[in-house]
Design an enzyme around this catalytic site. Structure first.
Site, PDB file in Angstrom:
ATOM      1  N   HIS A  34       0.827  -1.205   0.000  1.00 49.48           N
ATOM      2  CA  HIS A  34       0.000   0.000   0.000  1.00 49.48           C
ATOM      3  C   HIS A  34       0.857   1.249   0.000  1.00 49.48           C
ATOM      4  O   HIS A  34       2.038   1.209   0.352  1.00 49.48           O
ATOM      5  CB  HIS A  34      -0.921   0.019   1.227  1.00 49.48           C
ATOM      6  CG  HIS A  34      -0.200   0.261   2.524  1.00 49.48           C
ATOM      7  ND1 HIS A  34       0.372  -0.759   3.256  1.00 49.48           N
ATOM      8  CD2 HIS A  34       0.065   1.405   3.213  1.00 49.48           C
ATOM      9  CE1 HIS A  34       0.945  -0.254   4.334  1.00 49.48           C
ATOM     10  NE2 HIS A  34       0.767   1.055   4.331  1.00 49.48           N
ATOM     11  N   HIS A  68       5.165   6.646  -1.492  1.00 49.08           N
ATOM     12  CA  HIS A  68       5.978   5.483  -1.805  1.00 49.08           C
ATOM     13  C   HIS A  68       5.283   4.217  -1.319  1.00 49.08           C
ATOM     14  O   HIS A  68       4.347   4.281  -0.517  1.00 49.08           O
ATOM     15  CB  HIS A  68       7.355   5.592  -1.157  1.00 49.08           C
ATOM     16  CG  HIS A  68       7.303   5.547   0.342  1.00 49.08           C
ATOM     17  ND1 HIS A  68       6.859   6.604   1.102  1.00 49.08           N
ATOM     18  CD2 HIS A  68       7.601   4.543   1.217  1.00 49.08           C
ATOM     19  CE1 HIS A  68       6.898   6.265   2.393  1.00 49.08           C
ATOM     20  NE2 HIS A  68       7.329   5.020   2.496  1.00 49.08           N
TER      21      HIS A  68
END
Length: 411
Positions: free
Chosen positions: A251, A319
């Site tokens: 995620h 990220h």
């Protein structure tokens, strides 16, 4: 802090489900128009994922009709569990009825079978009961999606009195209503990659680490790798350093909410998520520009924008953590990424070291390495929230050299 549930501020209610296939939407009643029922990209993403729909609402509001629509759409990939079949009468109560233990047994059986879409049809007006479900979903790594009926009578207790099968009175319905209107936010909001996309990205990171560990230029850079330098056949085992995380979805965190206690969490839920999250059920293309592990983690920078908690450009910490060093929290990976962002903003583009299978390797001094991908990686992702207790994922490194990699940063 008020940590209940609200259709006013919750990020995943039908109010934000607006972007959908117009042709498919016209085929459905207005109260059943959701992207996860009508949009092809959304449906494909849900099928690739492990998704747990928690339907909420007062008795008679249309939850069972919505559950049936989901079942019809996903067919064999879906299992619907209706609490009504267990003869549990919805009510305000001091303790959770023991009959829910049978519900949970059947729910766990579905989770163990890795069914793509699981739907639980209940009022879900009790926080204690929701916490039980969060724990189960977290254990089996399912993404939680809340959905409420959009029927015109969903909060009209006079109409619901005539529609609910339990013959609940207006007074009984009104007692349950406030508990469904309380604010409730997750630990964090994020784009959760589908199971298949997670596997693809993990494999990309694995190949990168294997290639990097065999690269002469990389071994020469660090004084810790003297034995490997003497024997070029010895490969540095970076994989054992960047510990493999347990199987599950990757995620990209967009906002840490701390169940509503974090600064700006309420505003994010009411504004950012709603204005930018209109396509939150759509297929999400992430232009991944570089892949990187560092002294804390192997991470994949991406194009998703969110509010950084550190100084820098908007979205500069976006990220996807692929793995962490032993004893290091994934939350630290964004700080490492910002070090590269600051260097690039200052005009330091890094020194070209050579080509690897996936792209061009660059070195930024001070043990900082970056792989610039030759091709972007497109993934499917669903915008949702993490509602677990937030226990750190235990890391068990096989690296016996202690802090041998302490000055090595890879992105």
């Amino acid at each position: 802090q008020n940590r209940g549930f609200s259709k006013k501020s919750h990020a995943f209610l039908p109010k934000i489900f607006r972007k959908m296939s117009s042709q498919s939407a016209k085929e459905r009643p207005e109260g059943l128009q959701y992207p996860f029922l009508d949009d092809d990209d959304t449906i494909a993403t849900v099928k690739e994922s492990k998704t747990f729909f928690i339907l909420r609402g007062l008795p008679g509001s249309g939850k069972s009709t919505l559950a049936q629509a989901i079942q019809d759409r996903y067919k064999d990939a879906c299992r619907v569990i209706s609490v009504d079949t267990y003869k549990i009468v919805p009510a305000i109560r001091s303790t959770i009825p023991e009959e829910y233990s049978k519900v949970d047994e059947d729910l766990v059986e579905c989770f163990k079978r890795d069914i793509s879409v699981i739907v639980l049809d209940d009022t879900h007006h009790e926080r204690e009961r929701l916490d039980q479900l969060f724990d189960i979903a977290d254990k089996y790594r399912y993404k939680i999606i809340f959905a409420e009926p959009k029927t015109q009578w969903r909060i009209d207790c006079l109409q619901l009195k005539e529609k609910n099968q339990w013959k609940l009175s207006v007074e009984e319905l009104k007692k349950m209503k406030p508990s469904l209107e309380k604010d409730f936010l997750p630990m964090y909001f994020a784009w959760f990659l589908s199971k298949r996309s997670s596997e693809i990205l993990r494999k990309t990171g694995q190949v990168f680490l294997d290639e990097l560990g065999s690269l002469k230029a990389f071994k020469k850079e660090s004084k810790y790798f003297a034995p490997a330098i003497e024997d070029p056949k010895i490969k540095i085992d970076l994989t054992s350093y960047f510990v493999k995380r347990p199987p599950g979805v990757l995620h990209c965190t967009t906002k840490y909410a701390d169940f509503g206690k974090a600064a700006g969490a309420e505003e994010y839920a009411q504004h950012e998520v709603r204005t930018r999250g209109q396509g939150s059920w759509q297929r999400r293309r992430q232009g991944l520009t570089s892949s990187s592990p560092n002294k804390t983690a192997l991470v994949q920078p991406c194009t998703i924008q969110h509010h950084p908690r550190q100084r820098g450009l908007r979205g500069s910490r976006a990220h996807i953590p692929l793995g962490c060093a032993s004893g290091v929290e994934a939350v630290q990976t964004g700080l490492d990424l910002l070090e590269f962002v600051k260097l690039e903003k200052a005009g330091n583009k890094g020194e070209d070291v050579g080509e690897l299978g996936a792209g061009k390797l660059q070195y930024f001094n001070n043990g900082m390495w970056m792989l610039v991908l030759s091709k972007k990686i497109d993934v499917r992702a669903i915008f949702s929230g993490y509602y677990g207790k937030g226990k750190l994922v235990p890391t068990q490194s096989t690296n016996k050299r202690g802090s041998a990699f302490s000055s090595c940063t890879i992105i």
